[in-house]
Every structure is written in structure tokens, then in C-alpha cells.
Design an enzyme around this catalytic site. Structure first.
Site, mmCIF file in Angstrom:
data_model
loop_
_atom_site.group_PDB
_atom_site.id
_atom_site.type_symbol
_atom_site.label_atom_id
_atom_site.label_comp_id
_atom_site.label_asym_id
_atom_site.label_seq_id
_atom_site.Cartn_x
_atom_site.Cartn_y
_atom_site.Cartn_z
ATOM 1 N N PHE A 101 1.161 -1.202 0.276
ATOM 2 C CA PHE A 101 -0.042 -0.058 -0.008
ATOM 3 C C PHE A 101 0.595 1.609 0.502
ATOM 4 C CE2 PHE A 101 -1.973 -3.274 3.331
ATOM 5 C CZ PHE A 101 -2.915 -3.711 1.141
ATOM 6 N N CYS A 102 1.990 1.114 -0.473
ATOM 7 C CA CYS A 102 2.765 2.329 -0.763
ATOM 8 C C CYS A 102 3.186 3.123 0.559
ATOM 9 C CB CYS A 102 1.673 3.718 -1.173
ATOM 10 S SG CYS A 102 2.295 2.846 -3.607
ATOM 11 N N ALA A 103 3.448 2.009 1.663
ATOM 12 C CA ALA A 103 3.253 2.805 3.364
ATOM 13 C C ALA A 103 4.670 0.952 3.342
ATOM 14 C CB ALA A 103 2.437 2.506 4.130
#
Length: 453
Positions: free
Chosen positions: A375-377
Site C-alpha cells: 500500500f505504498c507504506a
């Protein structure tokens, strides 16, 4: 939420009409089903109201700020009125600037380019990459993931106390996590930042579509958000807040619109006088339709009323969390615990399942669209999964095959346009997949898990 409260939320506020609500998709097992879009945290479907407003304006589109013709003048008024609408939506201060950008990522990169010399940036490892990565040219202090809101404030206070008080400083923090949906103590973090002479920027990409955001009440210096998460298409974003750093910085892009006056020098070069308004960082022909769509979405959410929207979303959150709690194999990811207030974003893993395989089965066999990956995290998800920070795994590109463990999670997210049936179908599908397994065979193809056809 009690049964009576949930019923009241449903009766007061039906789902807001969105595009795609009647789209049907094929199932690999045969037949079709209405698509359940449960990936709002990535991009929310456009509100029908926004689409209708844009369609009504489209024949009158014209280039802004540079034309004497009627359509150019009309478009200029519309563009600047959109700026005022966004300022009202965010409850900005009278002297704040609203700059239209492409996205939250673009907004925070713009602010990063406007940092004064020797500025130190403080950012938690829990941030989305849009908030985590733009500060590479500054002195950055990455803060460990807190496990309570109080610990978040204490961690920031300790970090700020150790800095040189004579240097400028900026704190970057999310309003709501794009992984867990949990609300962060923004007002308390802002107070801590200001007490130590630092400024703060709020990443409201996941907060603004679900809760009211008041720059003045939260006492933040800037706020950034994306139109595509706020039920508006066309790739527009916003950076709103204090004007001084933006006015002092070189334009984010050099070109027409940002320049107020350009003259030739005797030596053959050029001298440029840049605008001090928001136009300074909006060079080129702006995305007028995108800005208008963002403003339309702001109006639609305000008119619908956040109190009723929040109440209905809490009902949906309770439905999903209660359903997942009935499946022992499911582990919901959380920083602050089960009782933490949150928006409609929930991530989880399923024992015995590769997350990509599970998400693929939800799509192919039930017509449910969720997200799998990091999740781009990446640092946050790895922390929540208790994995080695150096372990393999990429956002949206798992290495593991179906049935193998993966360094990824599954995220379900929803909002103002989500019908009850979609979350109920999701809960039922999770239970069936865990209990009976997938009905179809899947394989990994170019980094994605897909049904065998």
C-alpha cells in the site's frame, strides 16, 4: 454502534450516487455480478454530482488567466471560485494560499521544494510514501511507529527537543492511515510542533473524504489532499496553508503563469519577476476541469453533511470488523488497538493464504475489488506484520505463489458511495474462502495472482 443508531444512520443517509454503481463484471465461475468497489483508499469513484457538474461546464471550457474571450473569462472565474470553495471546505485562514497540484504526492513535493535553508523534517515511519519520501534533500528524522496516540505525541516532543531551536523545522503527519484507517492525534501533534518552534503539514488524503478538516481548528500550517480520493476525477490535488515559505521559494515549475514579468537584459539574458500568489507554483495551463471537480466534490460532501456521512460509515466499519472478528484465521492490522477511531480503511492478513491469492479470489469469484500489497507504506506494513525490514516484498508485486506466505496484506476500503450490500458480500466472501477455499485455480503471472484460464 447500537442497532438503533445504525438503523438511524442508514435511514438518514443513503449512499451518495457514484459512477460505476451499476457496472457488472464477469465471474470466473460463470455469470455476472454488480461490481463491489472496495478500494476507495486508492481511488474513490467519482460522485455523480461531480460528473454532472463537469459535464455541464465542459462546453464552456477555455484557457484561464490569459484570454479576453467570454469562455476564457468564464473559466477564469470558475477556476478562482474553485480555489475559494476549497479554502472554505478546509476552513483556511484569511491569508492562506490554496495551490492546485496534481495530487497529494505533488503537493508534498512542492512543499519540500519550498523548504527554507537548513530546515529539518520530522516524519513517522508510518507515513504513506507520498509523505515519507519527498524530503530527501532536507535533514530528515524518521520516527519509529508509535503504538498509541499519546506515544506519537511524546515521540515527536522528544525528537523536537533535541533539535537546534534556531533552525526551521517541519513535521509531516497523516490524518488517517492509508493502511489501518486509524485517526492520528493531529491537533495534539500540531500543538507539540508549535511549542517547539516547528511547523506542521497534514497529509489529509485519507482524512478529507471521511471527516471535516479545519486548518484553524487543527492548527496546522498546511494541508494536502488528492481529488481522486475525494470523489473527483481528473488528477487534481491541493496544497493549502501559509504563504510565506511558498512566496520565498523559487517556483515549483518555471514557465508561463508563474511569471509576472519577463524582460531581456543588456547581456542577452532574461530577468524574471515571479508572482507571489498561488500562481507562482501553478505554471503552465492549469487543470481547470480537475480543480472544478475538486470544488464540486467539496460542495457535495459539505451539503450531504459530515455528521451523517460519518455515522453511516461507522455502521459500515462495524459491519466489516464484526464479520472479520468471526473468522479466527483473520488478523486485522492496527497500531493503536481495536478501540481506536478510524475511517473506512481496514487491512488484514489470513492465516494459510497468500494475500494476493486471496484478493484475486475475491475479484474473480465474487466481483469484489480490494487491494493487496504494501500500500505504498512499506515500513508501516512491515512493522505491523512483524517482519524483517529487509525482507523481500513489493507493493502490489508479491513474490510468493498462491498458497505460500507473502509479505503483503489485504486492504478493504469504502466510503460515502458504498452500499451495505457490498460490505455484506465482502464479509460473506471472506468467510466462504477461509472455510471452503477458492473454487478456482490461480497462478502468478508478471507479479500478479490471476485465475488460470
Amino acid at each position: 454502534m447500537s442497532v438503533s443508531t445504525a438503523a438511524a444512520a442508514q435511514s438518514v443517509c443513503s449512499p451518495l450516487p457514484v459512477l460505476g454503481r451499476d457496472v457488472t463484471v464477469p465471474l470466473v465461475t460463470g455469470g455476472e455480478v454488480t461490481y463491489a468497489a472496495l478500494d476507495y483508499a486508492a481511488s474513490a469513484p467519482a460522485l455523480q454530482r461531480v460528473w454532472d457538474d463537469v459535464a455541464a461546464y465542459a462546453p464552456y471550457y477555455g484557457s484561464v488567466h490569459r484570454g479576453a474571450g467570454y469562455l476564457s473569462q468564464l473559466s477564469t472565474d470558475l477556476f478562482e471560485n474553485a480555489r475559494r470553495t476549497v479554502a472554505e471546505f478546509l476552513d483556511c485562514r484569511a491569508d492562506d494560499q490554496v495551490v492546485f497540484t496534481r495530487s497529494t504526492t505533488d503537493s508534498l513535493n512542492l512543499l519540500a521544494a519550498a523548504l527554507p535553508a537548513d530546515c529539518q523534517v520530522f516524519v513517522f515511519e508510518t507515513e504513506h510514501h507520498a509523505s515519507l519520501l519527498p524530503w530527501q534533500d532536507a535533514r530528515v528524522s524518521y520516527l519509529d511507529a508509535p503504538r498509541t496516540p499519546q506515544q506519537a505525541v511524546q515521540t515527536l516532543e522528544r525528537a523536537l527537543a533535541d533539535r537546534d531551536p534556531h533552525d526551521p523545522a517541519l513535521v509531516c503527519v497523516t490524518g488517517a492511515s492509508n493502511v489501518t484507517g486509524e485517526l492520528w492525534p493531529v491537533r495534539e501533534l500540531a500543538a507539540a510542533a508549535h511549542a517547539h518552534g516547528a511547523r506542521i503539514v497534514l497529509d489529509a488524503a485519507q482524512l478529507a473524504p471521511h471527516h471535516p478538516v479545519s486548518v484553524q481548528d487543527l492548527d496546522v500550517d498546511w494541508v494536502a489532499f488528492s481529488g481522486h480520493k475525494l470523489y473527483a476525477p481528473f488528477g487534481s490535488g491541493v496544497l493549502a496553508g501559509r504563504a510565506d515559505w511558498l512566496r520565498a521559494a523559487e517556483p515549483y515549475l518555471a514557465g508561463g503563469g508563474a511569471s509576472r514579468k519577463v524582460t531581456r537584459r543588456a547581456d542577452g539574458g532574461v530577468d524574471v519577476e515571479w508572482h507571489e500568489s498561488a500562481a507562482r507554483h501553478e505554471a503552465g495551463s492549469p487543470n481547470v476541469i480537475g480543480a472544478y471537480a475538486v470544488a464540486s466534490a467539496c460542495k457535495a460532501l459539505t451539503e450531504a453533511g459530515f455528521d451523517t456521512l460519518v455515522a453511516r460509515e461507522r455502521h459500515l466499519i462495524d459491519t466489516v470488523r464484526a464479520g472479520l472478528a468471526e473468522v479466527p484465521e483473520v488478523r486485522v492490522l492496527s497500531l493503536f488497538g481495536d478501540d481506536a477511531p478510524r475511517v473506512g480503511v481496514i487491512s488484514f492478513v489470513v492465516d494459510g493464504w497468500n494475500s494476493s491469492h486471496f484478493a484475486a479470489a475475491l475479484s474473480a469469484e465474487y466481483g469484489i475489488g480490494v487491494r493487496d500489497g504494501l500500500f505504498c507504506a512499506h515500513p508501516l506494513v512491515r512493522t505491523l506484520l512483524g517482519s524483517d525490514p529487509q525482507a523481500q516484498g513489493e507493493c502490489g508485486a508479491p513474490e510468493a505463489a498462491p498458497g505460500e506466505k507473502s509479505l503483503n496484506a489485504i486492504r478493504v476500503s469504502f466510503g460515502a458511495g458504498t452500499p451495505d450490500e457490498h460490505v455484506e458480500r465482502f464479509v460473506k466472501a471472506v468467510k466462504e474462502l477461509v472455510r471452503h477455499g477458492a473454487k478456482w485455480q490461480y497462478r502468478t503471472e508478471e507479479g500478479r495472482c490471476v485465475p488460470v484460464v
